[in-house]
Structure formats: structure tokens, C-alpha cells
Scaffold this active site. Structure first.
Site, PDB file in Angstrom:
ATOM      1  N   CYS A 113       0.851  -1.198   0.000  1.00 41.21           N
ATOM      2  CA  CYS A 113       0.000   0.000   0.000  1.00 41.21           C
ATOM      3  C   CYS A 113       0.880   1.240   0.000  1.00 41.21           C
ATOM      4  CB  CYS A 113      -0.884  -0.029   1.243  1.00 41.21           C
ATOM      5  SG  CYS A 113      -1.492   1.583   1.731  1.00 41.21           S
ATOM      6  N   GLU A 114       0.649   2.136  -0.964  1.00 42.89           N
ATOM      7  CA  GLU A 114       1.529   3.303  -1.069  1.00 42.89           C
ATOM      8  C   GLU A 114       1.201   4.366  -0.017  1.00 42.89           C
ATOM      9  OE1 GLU A 114       1.143   4.870  -4.993  1.00 42.89           O
ATOM     10  OE2 GLU A 114      -0.558   6.132  -4.501  1.00 42.89           O
ATOM     11  N   HIS A 115       0.106   4.195   0.697  1.00 42.48           N
ATOM     12  CA  HIS A 115      -0.241   5.190   1.718  1.00 42.48           C
ATOM     13  C   HIS A 115       0.351   4.865   3.082  1.00 42.48           C
ATOM     14  CE1 HIS A 115      -3.801   5.520  -1.141  1.00 42.48           C
ATOM     15  NE2 HIS A 115      -3.042   6.575  -1.351  1.00 42.48           N
ATOM     16  N   HIS A 116       0.597   3.574   3.348  1.00 38.42           N
ATOM     17  CA  HIS A 116       1.136   3.178   4.650  1.00 38.42           C
ATOM     18  C   HIS A 116       2.386   2.313   4.544  1.00 38.42           C
ATOM     19  CE1 HIS A 116      -3.218   3.901   5.437  1.00 38.42           C
ATOM     20  NE2 HIS A 116      -2.743   4.468   6.525  1.00 38.42           N
ATOM     21  N   GLN A 154      -4.772  -0.460  -4.999  1.00 40.45           N
ATOM     22  CA  GLN A 154      -5.294  -1.665  -5.666  1.00 40.45           C
ATOM     23  C   GLN A 154      -6.014  -1.349  -6.982  1.00 40.45           C
ATOM     24  OE1 GLN A 154      -7.192  -4.536  -3.051  1.00 40.45           O
ATOM     25  NE2 GLN A 154      -8.421  -5.320  -4.749  1.00 40.45           N
ATOM     26  N   HIS A 182      -5.634  -5.762   2.823  1.00 41.50           N
ATOM     27  CA  HIS A 182      -4.686  -4.664   3.050  1.00 41.50           C
ATOM     28  C   HIS A 182      -4.300  -4.695   4.510  1.00 41.50           C
ATOM     29  CE1 HIS A 182      -5.564  -2.208  -0.731  1.00 41.50           C
ATOM     30  NE2 HIS A 182      -6.242  -3.327  -0.848  1.00 41.50           N
ATOM     31  N   CYS A 184      -2.846  -2.620   6.219  1.00 45.72           N
ATOM     32  CA  CYS A 184      -3.085  -1.340   6.910  1.00 45.72           C
ATOM     33  C   CYS A 184      -4.510  -1.260   7.440  1.00 45.72           C
ATOM     34  CB  CYS A 184      -2.757  -0.159   5.999  1.00 45.72           C
ATOM     35  SG  CYS A 184      -3.525  -0.256   4.391  1.00 45.72           S
TER      36      CYS A 184
END
Ligand SMILES: [Zn+2]
Length: 225
Positions: A113-116, A154, A182, A184
């Protein structure tokens, strides 16, 4: 005041796992550094994070961690940022004149996940209808893996897989469904262990109700081996 509200927007975007574009956002100078130069820099960054957290990097167990993580980022889990690792576009003539749908299901997905920067783990199901060209089956797995090995969203991963296969096969008739967990979401934040996320992209004939139905029926087949 403007700046503050922009920061809030960026935070909310990441918290809600919303991506900003279909292309992975890369800087123009992304490949000015070699992979080994990147590993050297990232190694120091990881060491800095761990030291800031108060860890003693002289401990035998932690000593090699910065280098290990840096190599893993560049060569493995984010290796799909490197265009030289893209699977070759070799295709074959459809000698058997097989004109039905071909489905490669349950392709393992390991992404991040590119956010976490936490893992996304799941399955991809990919299908196409040949217009005269076919690819080796393992090519579909390799394409999934290549785009998965990036900081991802995703939805973007699903679309990137379809677009690449459309390019390689020279047809719009490609579809992909991904069902993934995910970490996260499962291990932090809302801590929902059971939930998974399903995304889909249907190109060409797969937008038609019957073709879409056929594909979705195939991927629900519970075949035992
Ligand atoms: Zn996340």
C-alpha cells in the site's frame, strides 16, 4: 491557511486509500541513480528511522537491518518500479484458433500500500479473448507481479495489469479482478481482520453482460486438484 488545508486533503486522500492517477507517479529523474546508489542512500535512511525510534543499531540482531531493508526495497518489493524488469512482450500466433475466453485465476498478489507501506496480499484473476495472438500463461503471472512490486493502490494495479495485457495482445478484450487484504486495514487503524477489497477492470467484450458473467463464473469455480 491554504497550505494547511492542502495538507489535510493529502492526509485524507491517503487515509481513504484513494489514488491520484493510473500511472505510478514517478519523477523525471527517477533513474538517474543506479540501484546500488539507491540502496546506499536508503540504508542510511532506514538506520536514521530506527535510531530515531531509540533502537540500538549496535545490537547484533539489528546491525544488518538497514542494509537488508534497503536491498529488499530496491530489488524486491519495489523492484517493479524499474522498467528494465518489465516482462518481455513476446507473444505467439494462436495456432489452435482457440477463440474462447482464457482465464488465469488465483495469481498470487504481493504488493505494498503506497499510503502506509504495508503489505497488500491477495489473488488476481486475469482473462482475455484472443484476436489471433496469445501469450504464455506464466506471462500473465509475471505481469501481475511486475506491477504489484511497487508502492500501489489496488485500483491502479488492476488497471495497469489490464492496460499492459491489452498492449501486449493487441486487443481491448482483457479483464482483471483482484481480491486482496490490506494489512493497513487488517492490522492497524480499524483492525478489521476479515475484510478484503475487490477491484475489477473490464475491457472490450468484457463490458458486455454475458462475457462478464462467464468470466465471473469461471473465477468462482472451486476446482480441486
Ligand atoms: Zn494503506
Amino acid at each position: 491557511m491554504k497550505i494547511e488545508s492542502d495538507f489535510n486533503d493529502i492526509d485524507a486522500l491517503g487515509d481513504d486509500h484513494i489514488g491520484s492517477s493510473i500511472e505510478t507517479p514517478m519523477r523525471a529523474d527517477a533513474f538517474k541513480l543506479s540501484n546500488s546508489e539507491k540502496i546506499d542512500i536508503i540504508k542510511d535512511d532506514v538506520r536514521h528511522i530506527l535510531e530515531t525510534l531509540g533502537l540500538d543499531l549496535n545490537d547484533d540482531s539489528l546491525n544488518g537491518t538497514p542494509n537488508r531493508v534497503a536491498k529488499m526495497f530496491v530489488n524486491e518489493i519495489f523492484g517493479g518500479l524499474d522498467p528494465s524488469k518489465k516482462p518481455s512482450a513476446s507473444t505467439f500466433d494462436n495456432k489452435y484458433k482457440y477463440g474462447e475466453m482464457l482465464v488465469e485465476k488465483n495469481i498470487t498478489v504481493y504488493s505494498t500500500c503506497e499510503h502506509h507501506l504495508l503489505p497488500i496480499v491477495g489473488r488476481a484473476h486475469v482473462a482475455y479473448i484472443s484476436n489471433g495472438t496469445v501469450v504464455g500463461l506464466s506471462k500473465m503471472n509475471r505481469i501481475v507481479d511486475y506491477f504489484a512490486k511497487r508502492p500501489q493502490v489496488q485500483e491502479r494495479l488492476t488497471i495497469q495489469i489490464v492496460k499492459e495485457l491489452q498492449n501486449v495482445l493487441g486487443t481491448e478484450d482483457v479483464a482483471c479482478v483482484i481480491d486482496a487484504k490490506h494489512l493497513c486495514v487488517n492490522s492497524r487503524g480499524i483492525r478489521d481482520i476479515e475484510s478484503s477489497t475487490v477491484t475489477s477492470e473490464f475491457g472490450g467484450k468484457f463490458k458486455e453482460k454475458e462475457t462478464k458473467r462467464e468470466f465471473l463464473d469461471y473465477i468462482q469455480l472451486d476446482t480441486q486438484f
